[in-house]
Design an enzyme around this catalytic site. Sequence first.
Site, PDB file in Angstrom:
ATOM      1  N   GLU A  51       0.874  -1.172   0.000  1.00 41.06           N
ATOM      2  CA  GLU A  51       0.000   0.000   0.000  1.00 41.06           C
ATOM      3  C   GLU A  51       0.907   1.217   0.000  1.00 41.06           C
ATOM      4  OE1 GLU A  51      -3.464   2.453   2.401  1.00 41.06           O
ATOM      5  OE2 GLU A  51      -2.413   0.828   3.431  1.00 41.06           O
ATOM      6  N   ASP A 125      -2.403  11.661  -3.153  1.00 36.38           N
ATOM      7  CA  ASP A 125      -2.453  13.053  -3.594  1.00 36.38           C
ATOM      8  C   ASP A 125      -2.497  13.054  -5.123  1.00 36.38           C
ATOM      9  OD1 ASP A 125      -1.822  15.710  -4.368  1.00 36.38           O
ATOM     10  OD2 ASP A 125      -0.718  16.025  -2.497  1.00 36.38           O
ATOM     11  N   TYR A 201      -9.437   9.098   6.539  1.00 33.00           N
ATOM     12  CA  TYR A 201      -9.635  10.140   5.539  1.00 33.00           C
ATOM     13  C   TYR A 201     -10.796   9.814   4.604  1.00 33.00           C
ATOM     14  CZ  TYR A 201      -5.186  11.895   7.197  1.00 33.00           C
ATOM     15  OH  TYR A 201      -4.183  12.380   7.990  1.00 33.00           O
TER      16      TYR A 201
END
Length: 252
Positions: A51, A125, A201
């Site tokens: 990951e 991102d 998140y």
Amino acid sequence: MGKNKLEKFADMASYPHVFEYPYSAVDNVPFDMKGKWHKEFFKNDNPIVLELGCGRGEYTVGLGRMFPDKNFIAVDIKGARMWTGATESLQAGMKNVAFLRTNIEIIDRFFAEGEVSEIWLTFSDPQMKKATKRLTSTYFMERYRKFLVSNGIIHLKTDSNFMFTYTKYMIEENGLPVEFITEDLYHSDLVDDILGIKTYYEQQWLDRGLSIKYIKFLLPQEGELREPDIEIELDSYRSYNRSKRSGLQTSK
């Protein structure tokens, strides 16, 4: 009272399943575990799953619990964030989970050819200003090829429409095999236990009413990779240091 950053850093340095090798540490020194993860750390031949950009590491811990017959390595440069998942997995006695603190730009220095079977990119991102920084760019695909098995699986799970759209065009440009794609995961027919693991998140994105996009595709070893040449509308929202900091409306 919660631990401060220095205390978390001290914990991480002592954890047996945490490897800390930022860019400066491996610039001229080979990583000892490269090519030896199965034999020397996990002590089995089960598939290794990465990951990348793991944040707190909840997804890796969740996958590790679900799949005891696979090995999972969470990668990020933020040690204080990773402390959460590293601590949880240590306290749970999980033997199939490890954490690697390093810069993802040098990820190919840590794994040998064919050593990794799958990669998860969870809420990366989108790096809307520069394609080579995106974890689904051909720049990174070439790095993944150095250690991923041929036709290894790459999972992208994202809130970002920009990241989703860019990745879709990158896949189409290069004819990469797609196993599943959806613009709204939680209203698709693929909501299963794996994709149902929600990170801190992700829950915030869902609470804001954003849909979660998901792509599962394969990366063959052969073939030249090309970047898509197309303008993509930028994400309009600001959160978690993901901001549209210029007046531009689109980017390549």
